[in-house]
Design an enzyme around this catalytic site. Structure first.
Site, PDB file in Angstrom:
ATOM      1  N   GLY A   1       8.744  -4.939   4.057  1.00 12.40           N
ATOM      2  CA  GLY A   1       9.808  -4.138   4.642  1.00 12.40           C
ATOM      3  C   GLY A   1      11.135  -4.360   3.959  1.00 12.40           C
TER       4      GLY A   1
ATOM      5  N   SER B   1       0.821  -1.202   0.000  1.00 10.69           N
ATOM      6  CA  SER B   1       0.000   0.000   0.000  1.00 10.69           C
ATOM      7  C   SER B   1       0.858   1.257   0.000  1.00 10.69           C
ATOM      8  CB  SER B   1      -0.908   0.000   1.227  1.00 10.69           C
ATOM      9  OG  SER B   1      -1.691   1.167   1.275  1.00 10.69           O
TER      10      SER B   1
ATOM     11  N   LYS C   1      -2.184  -4.522  10.117  1.00 13.57           N
ATOM     12  CA  LYS C   1      -0.830  -4.108   9.752  1.00 13.57           C
ATOM     13  C   LYS C   1      -0.165  -3.466  10.966  1.00 13.57           C
ATOM     14  CE  LYS C   1       1.827  -1.888   6.078  1.00 13.57           C
ATOM     15  NZ  LYS C   1       1.766  -1.205   4.770  1.00 13.57           N
TER      16      LYS C   1
ATOM     17  N   ILE D   1       6.398  -5.566   8.408  1.00 14.33           N
ATOM     18  CA  ILE D   1       6.237  -4.413   9.300  1.00 14.33           C
ATOM     19  C   ILE D   1       5.862  -3.167   8.495  1.00 14.33           C
ATOM     20  CG2 ILE D   1       7.863  -5.288  11.028  1.00 14.33           C
ATOM     21  CD1 ILE D   1      10.023  -3.483   9.755  1.00 14.33           C
ATOM     22  N   ASN D   2       5.318  -2.175   9.190  1.00 16.18           N
ATOM     23  CA  ASN D   2       5.145  -0.867   8.587  1.00 16.18           C
ATOM     24  C   ASN D   2       6.494  -0.133   8.681  1.00 16.18           C
ATOM     25  OD1 ASN D   2       3.925   1.462   7.516  1.00 16.18           O
ATOM     26  ND2 ASN D   2       2.039   1.071   8.642  1.00 16.18           N
ATOM     27  N   THR D   3       6.529   1.111   8.299  1.00 16.86           N
ATOM     28  CA  THR D   3       7.800   1.844   8.274  1.00 16.86           C
ATOM     29  C   THR D   3       8.315   2.160   9.682  1.00 16.86           C
ATOM     30  OG1 THR D   3       6.549   3.914   8.100  1.00 16.86           O
ATOM     31  CG2 THR D   3       7.362   2.934   6.055  1.00 16.86           C
TER      32      THR D   3
ATOM     33  N   GLY E   1       1.224  11.274   4.446  1.00 17.87           N
ATOM     34  CA  GLY E   1       0.053  11.608   5.259  1.00 17.87           C
ATOM     35  C   GLY E   1      -1.250  11.054   4.739  1.00 17.87           C
TER      36      GLY E   1
ATOM     37  N   CYS F   1      -1.927   4.598  12.465  1.00 18.66           N
ATOM     38  CA  CYS F   1      -2.501   5.945  12.476  1.00 18.66           C
ATOM     39  C   CYS F   1      -2.620   6.473  13.908  1.00 18.66           C
ATOM     40  CB  CYS F   1      -3.891   5.931  11.838  1.00 18.66           C
ATOM     41  SG  CYS F   1      -3.919   5.404  10.117  1.00 18.66           S
TER      42      CYS F   1
ATOM     43  N   GLY G   1      12.696   0.910   2.730  1.00 19.86           N
ATOM     44  CA  GLY G   1      13.779   0.581   1.815  1.00 19.86           C
ATOM     45  C   GLY G   1      14.606  -0.578   2.341  1.00 19.86           C
TER      46      GLY G   1
END
Length: 303
Positions: A244, A21, A166, A192-194, A72, A131, A218
Site C-alpha cells: 500500500g 499483483s 489479502k 492492504i488492498n486498494t 476488473g 472480490c 499510491g
C-alpha cells in the site's frame, strides 16, 4: 554485510521485496528490463476461473498522490495461466512465485486454489477476498469476518501450499477479519488492498472511470497501510505481507517496523518500472545507516 533474507510462511526470500499483483503482469514482461531473480518473489496477476476482459474503458484515472483503477481482474483464466503464463515465467525466474487468486463464489475460489496449489513454481497462494460475492448480492467477501473465514477454511482444505489472505481496507474493523482468517487456518495475511475512490472530470462533470468508482492506490494510502499492519500485527501470530503506497526503501523499513515480514511494491512499478530493483539496491546502505544487521530482526520493531 547486511542480511536481507526473510522467512515468509516457510518460503525463504533473499529479500522482502515483492512486486504486487496487478502491477507486474506475470513477471516475465519485466525480464528484458533487469534480472528479475533479484526479487524476493513475484505476486502474479490476479487469476479467475474463466478468462476476463475486465471492465470497460476508461478504467484508469491519475490523481494527486496516486491513481484509481477499475481494471476488473483482466486475465486469461486459470487454465491458461498454468499452461502458458507460468511456463513463460519459469524461463527467466528461478524462484517460487506467489499466485494471486480471485473468485466470485466460494466454489470458484476453491477451484482456482486447487489448480494453482499443485503448480511447482508456486510457493504461496494469495487469496484476494476483495472480490464481490455474486451469491450474496455483490458484497465483498472481505468485508465480513464470517465470509472471510469461510473462504479461508475452504481453500486451506484443497492445497498444502501456504495460504495468505489479502484483506480489504474498506471495512470498519480489519483486525476482526484478520483474526477470523487466522482462526480459520490462514498461514499469513496480505494487507492492504486498494481503498475505494473516484475522480470527476470538471469539463464533462462525469466520473473519469467508466465504472464510476475504483481502487485508489499510491503513496497517499501508505500511512493507512502502516496503521492497519500495526494493528493486525498486535492481534495475530501469522506473518504479514505489507502493501500500500510503498515507493522507497525507507517505506519498506517503516512497514516492516509496523509488522510486515515482506513488502509488496505496487503502483510504484507503474510510475517507474525499475522501482523494485532500485529499492533492493538501496536497502543495504539504508540498513547500515540505521544499524540493521539482519533485516528480519526489525519485523514488528515499532511495537
Amino acid at each position: 554485510m547486511v542480511d536481507l533474507r526473510v522467512n515468509l510462511g516457510g518460503l525463504c526470500l533473499d529479500n522482502p521485496i515483492i512486486p504486487a499483483s496487478g502491477t507486474f503482469g506475470f513477471g516475465y514482461e519485466f525480464a528484458d528490463l533487469y534480472d528479475i531473480n533479484i526479487l524476493g518473489s513475484i505476486s502474479l496477476k490476479g487469476t479467475t476461473k474463466e478468462p476476463r476482459l475486465g471492465n470497460p474503458l476508461p478504467r484508469i484515472a491519475e490523481c494527486r498522490e496516486g491513481m484509481i483503477n477499475s481494471v476488473g481482474l483482466q486475465n486469461p483464466g486459470v487454465e491458461k495461466v498454468i499452461e502458458e503464463e507460468i511456463p513463460k515465467l519459469r524461463k527467466c525466474f528461478n524462484k517460487k512465485a506467489i499466485a494471486n487468486v480471485g473468485g466470485f463464489s466460494l466454489d470458484e475460489y476453491v477451484y482456482n486454489c486447487e489448480k494453482l496449489g499443485v503448480v511447482d513454481e508456486i510457493g504461496i497462494v494469495e487469496v484476494n477476498i476483495s472480490c464481490p460475492n455474486v451469491h450474496a448480492g455483490g458484497m465483498s467477501f472481505g468485508t465480513d469476518a464470517k465470509n472471510a473465514a469461510e473462504v479461508t477454511k475452504r481453500v486451506k482444505a484443497v492445497t498444502n501450499k501456504p495460504v495468505f489472505i489479502k484483506l480489504s481496507p474498506n471495512v470498519t474493523d480489519i483486525v476482526e477479519i484478520a483474526k477470523a482468517c487466522e482462526d480459520a487456518g490462514a498461514d499469513g495475511l496480505t494487507l492492504i488492498n486498494t481503498l475505494m475512490g473516484m475522480k470527476i472530470d470538471l469539463k464533462s462533470r462525469k466520473p473519469v472511470v467508466k465504472n464510476i468508482k475504483g481502487g485508489f492506490s499510491g503513496p497517499a494510502i501508505f500511512p493507512v497501510a502502516v496503521r492497519m499492519i500495526y494493528d493486525v500485527y498486535e492481534a495475530v501470530k501469522i506473518p504479514i505481507m505489507g502493501v500500500g503506497g510503498v515507493m522507497t526503501a525507507e517505506d519498506v523499513i517503516e512497514m516492516m517496523l509496523a509488522g510486515a515480514t515482506a513488502v509488496q511494491v505496487g503502483a510504484a512499478n507503474l510510475v517507474e518500472p525499475m522501482a523494485c530493483k532500485n529499492i533492493i539496491k538501496e536497502l543495504p546502505a539504508l540498513c547500515e545507516k540505521y544499524k540493521i544487521e539482519k533485516l528480519r530482526d526489525i519485523i514488528g520493531g515499532a511495537h
